[in-house]
Motif scaffolding. Structure first.
Motif, PDB file in Angstrom:
ATOM      1  N   ALA A 121      -5.545   3.956  -4.274  1.00  0.00           N
ATOM      2  CA  ALA A 121      -6.791   3.564  -3.620  1.00  0.00           C
ATOM      3  C   ALA A 121      -7.214   2.152  -4.009  1.00  0.00           C
ATOM      4  O   ALA A 121      -7.724   1.388  -3.174  1.00  0.00           O
ATOM      5  CB  ALA A 121      -7.900   4.560  -3.970  1.00  0.00           C
TER       6      ALA A 121
ATOM      7  N   GLN B  26      -5.141  -0.317  -2.107  1.00  0.00           N
ATOM      8  CA  GLN B  26      -5.565  -0.321  -0.698  1.00  0.00           C
ATOM      9  C   GLN B  26      -6.817  -1.173  -0.529  1.00  0.00           C
ATOM     10  O   GLN B  26      -6.929  -1.968   0.411  1.00  0.00           O
ATOM     11  CB  GLN B  26      -5.833   1.110  -0.239  1.00  0.00           C
ATOM     12  CG  GLN B  26      -6.244   1.229   1.229  1.00  0.00           C
ATOM     13  CD  GLN B  26      -5.098   0.929   2.174  1.00  0.00           C
ATOM     14  OE1 GLN B  26      -3.979   1.382   1.954  1.00  0.00           O
ATOM     15  NE2 GLN B  26      -5.375   0.162   3.220  1.00  0.00           N
ATOM     16  N   ASP B  27      -7.762  -1.048  -1.468  1.00  0.00           N
ATOM     17  CA  ASP B  27      -8.997  -1.826  -1.400  1.00  0.00           C
ATOM     18  C   ASP B  27      -8.710  -3.315  -1.572  1.00  0.00           C
ATOM     19  O   ASP B  27      -9.288  -4.157  -0.861  1.00  0.00           O
ATOM     20  CB  ASP B  27      -9.958  -1.345  -2.488  1.00  0.00           C
ATOM     21  CG  ASP B  27     -11.254  -2.146  -2.498  1.00  0.00           C
ATOM     22  OD1 ASP B  27     -11.998  -2.072  -1.510  1.00  0.00           O
ATOM     23  OD2 ASP B  27     -11.500  -2.853  -3.489  1.00  0.00           O
TER      24      ASP B  27
ATOM     25  N   GLU C 122      -7.192  -4.693   1.662  1.00  0.00           N
ATOM     26  CA  GLU C 122      -8.190  -4.817   2.728  1.00  0.00           C
ATOM     27  C   GLU C 122      -9.101  -6.017   2.494  1.00  0.00           C
ATOM     28  O   GLU C 122      -9.467  -6.738   3.441  1.00  0.00           O
ATOM     29  CB  GLU C 122      -9.009  -3.530   2.823  1.00  0.00           C
ATOM     30  CG  GLU C 122      -8.199  -2.347   3.372  1.00  0.00           C
ATOM     31  CD  GLU C 122      -8.980  -1.051   3.351  1.00  0.00           C
ATOM     32  OE1 GLU C 122     -10.136  -1.073   2.868  1.00  0.00           O
ATOM     33  OE2 GLU C 122      -8.443  -0.026   3.797  1.00  0.00           O
TER      34      GLU C 122
ATOM     35  N   CYS D 126       0.849  -1.199   0.000  1.00  0.00           N
ATOM     36  CA  CYS D 126       0.000   0.000   0.000  1.00  0.00           C
ATOM     37  C   CYS D 126       0.876   1.237   0.000  1.00  0.00           C
ATOM     38  O   CYS D 126       1.445   1.612   1.029  1.00  0.00           O
ATOM     39  CB  CYS D 126      -0.912  -0.005   1.225  1.00  0.00           C
ATOM     40  SG  CYS D 126      -2.081  -1.375   1.242  1.00  0.00           S
TER      41      CYS D 126
END
Length: 620
Positions: free
Chosen positions: A319, A322-323, A326, A315
């Protein structure tokens, strides 16, 4: 002086070719004869691969990296054993088709006895790096080739195999041999690192920034101070060839006792003095056998090393990444298979390794299998293994497959969309029943592993085409994530900085100019991270000792040419007849500004530069 050295090298090369031609004649070969095109069967080749398993395992990732550097040059890379038998090859499709016609593929033998003068066979005969160009080949059938080969030595100095790059003679590049030499050194260093269960390893160089690079010397000793092996750089720095080095002790070579250096293991680079009086910087590692595994230890023989990669380290500000991280975190350890999509070079294996290192199975093995690189005749024995006597010529003890090797850890099946249908059926059975039946075995072997798969193909389309089993697709499709291509990442500067920091291509930290980053933001990066890594590696090689940043003049010419051609294709003004660097940069800024509706802040973020820098570019 330089001219004299070059002339001497050319003379030596001519002597090597002449001696090889003389040997070829004594083998009863003649120039116009049809070469020996005999190729081993899949079962026979599987046995040979098993005999060279360590070489194959350590060479394969290096070959893939090397191929990324020579892709689209009408070339191929071949790995052979010590007899000249090709164990594995990969390369450009157009050239592979021509290579097939002269049996330049896995299972064929390219010793001088079979093929006359050629780089592989002559390297084996001379035990040195050799380039054979065009009509220097003894057989006319091979005159369309240019080949560059280097010997790969095992940790004891014995010939283990040969690494070769072969291409059309019309596309010959002088730098090819340098790339092959570097790759050969990488393989040899990997073999040394994995060869000994209990060892004291010293990595050294007179310049500290070269420790951790291909320039470092590596010397390995047992706990009595006897030298076990030394790589080529170590032999050069010590001024003693390997045969004589084996008679030397640690104290005689470095002036230190085993106990004293074990106590310094894990510390930052220390100063040592060679037997010649030359001072060097050294990094000391001590590896001891513990619970059937190898652990790295320091003074107390118990240093816990932080994993070199993890999901958090992926990361860097994008974005979408990052998704992805997660989502992946939520399924780790829950026996849910993960399917990773994305373009070639987008970092699928990097993500898979991070998943493994963050999982409850991190202490187990991570076994990666590239389903596209394994010949169809070998994939069954490679994946599932075979029992003793399973077929004629099989290894006496049989061989465990890659799936069994992954037991207790993570199995990563890369390019699974290219797996043959017959193997898909067997894999589905393994995933359903959690047992493996090796070829010829009387009983099945239970297995337990985390499954991560990857493909750059759209598997739904493969299912619709009948090329991929629908039931297997749903079995491996627990969580699907698709990595964004590098060109779409919004964290380009962070990615570049991290790569420069982690790889240390020149053995020290360097930065990157905003001008270069603006060009990077304009590039489509069809090779993604692999291409970026190669561009940065080459740019770093162009740096002088005093350079602290990569500038435009350090970038490879082919990268700039490719970028210029792309801009021309888009009909950007003022680029007719060949793009200037300033024009390319200006067009990159203009295109980005237009894409973001004139929003300077958004444009600066997309380019990875400050608003001040962007304003300066707009004014220039």
């Amino acid at each position: 002086m330089q001219h004299a050295t070059g002339a001497a090298l050319q003379s030596a090369q001519r002597d090597v070719i002449r001696h090889s031609h003389e040997r070829s004649a004594t083998f009863g070969l003649f120039e116009t004869m049809r070469p020996d095109y005999a190729v081993l069967s899949g079962a026979e080749l599987a046995v040979k691969l098993d005999q060279s398993r360590a070489l194959f395992a350590h060479a394969l990732p290096v070959m893939e990296t090397l191929y990324a550097q020579i892709a689209n040059t009408h070339s191929m890379i071949a790995l052979t054993d010590a007899s000249g038998l090709i164990l594995h090859s990969l390369g450009d499709d157009d050239f592979l088709a021509r290579a097939e016609k002269v049996a330049l593929r896995a299972g064929a033998v390219w010793s001088e006895e079979h093929q006359g003068t050629n780089a592989i066979g002559t390297t084996i005969a001379e035990r040195t790096a050799v380039t054979v160009h065009g009509d220097q080949h003894y057989l006319r059938a091979n005159h369309f080739l240019t080949c560059s080969s280097v010997p790969i030595l095992d940790p004891h100095g014995n010939l283990s195999g040969v690494l070769d790059v072969t291409g059309d003679r019309r596309g010959y590049h002088q730098h090819t041999m340098a790339l092959v030499r570097m790759s050969g050194q990488m393989i040899e260093n990997r073999l040394i690192a994995s060869a000994f269960n209990e060892k004291l390893c010293i990595r050294f160089h007179s310049r500290p920034e070269f420790i951790g690079t291909l320039m470092e010397g590596i010397a390995v000793f047992d706990l009595d101070g006897r030298l076990l092996c030394a790589n080529r750089s170590a032999q050069f720095q010590l001024g003693i060839e390997l045969g004589r080095l084996r008679a030397q002790t640690l104290e005689a070579l470095f002036g230190e006792s085993v106990d004293a250096l074990v106590a310094r293991a894990g510390e930052p680079a220390c100063r040592l003095e060679l037997h010649s009086g030359v001072g060097v910087f050294a990094s000391v590692e001590f590896h001891a056998r513990a619970a059937s595994s190898i652990a790295t230890v320091s003074n107390a023989l118990a240093v816990t090393h932080k994993p070199s990669s993890s999901l958090a380290e992926l990361c860097t500000g994008d974005a979408r990444m990052q998704d992805i991280v997660e989502r992946v975190r939520k399924v780790i350890g829950k026996n849910i298979p993960i399917l990773i999509g994305g373009e070639t070079g987008a970092g699928k294996e990097m993500l898979a390794r991070a998943i493994h290192r963050d999982s409850p199975r991190r202490a187990g093995p991570f076994v990666a299998v590239n389903c596209a690189s394994l010949p169809e005749t070998l994939i069954e024995s490679e994946l599932f293994g075979y029992a003793q006597g399973a077929f004629t010529g099989a290894a006496k003890r049989g061989a465990i497959g890659r799936i069994v090797q992954a037991n207790g850890g993570t199995l990563f099946l890369d390019e699974i969309g290219d797996m043959p249908l017959a193997m898909q059926s067997r894999l589905l059975r393994v995933l359903q029943e959690r047992v493996v039946e090796p070829l010829g075995a009387a009983r099945a072997v239970p297995v337990d592993f985390t499954l991560v798969c990857a493909s750059n193909r759209k598997l739904r389309e493969r299912v619709a085409e009948g090329a991929f089993r629908e039931d297997l697709y749903y079995r491996i499709n627990g969580l699907t994530v698709t990595l964004p291509p590098l060109a779409d990442r919004t964290d380009l500067r962070a990615v570049v900085d991290k790569m420069l920091r982690d790889e240390r291509f020149v053995g020290r930290m360097v930065g990157i100019d905003d001008d270069v980053l603006a060009l990077f933001a304009r590039h489509p990066w069809p090779g993604n991270f692999r291409q970026l890594s190669n561009v940065l590696r080459t740019a770093c090689a162009m740096l002088d000792d005093h350079d602290t940043h990569i500038r435009v003049e350090h970038l490879p010419h082919d990268f700039l040419d490719e970028l210029g051609e792309r801009v021309q294709e888009e009909a950007t003004p003022a680029l007719a007849g060949g793009a200037r660097l300033a024009d390319i940069e200006a067009s990159a800024v203009a295109a980005a500004l237009k894409a973001h509706g004139g929003n300077v802040s958004a444009t600066a973020r997309a380019l990875g530069v400050s608003r001040t820098t962007l304003y300066r570019k707009l004014r220039s």
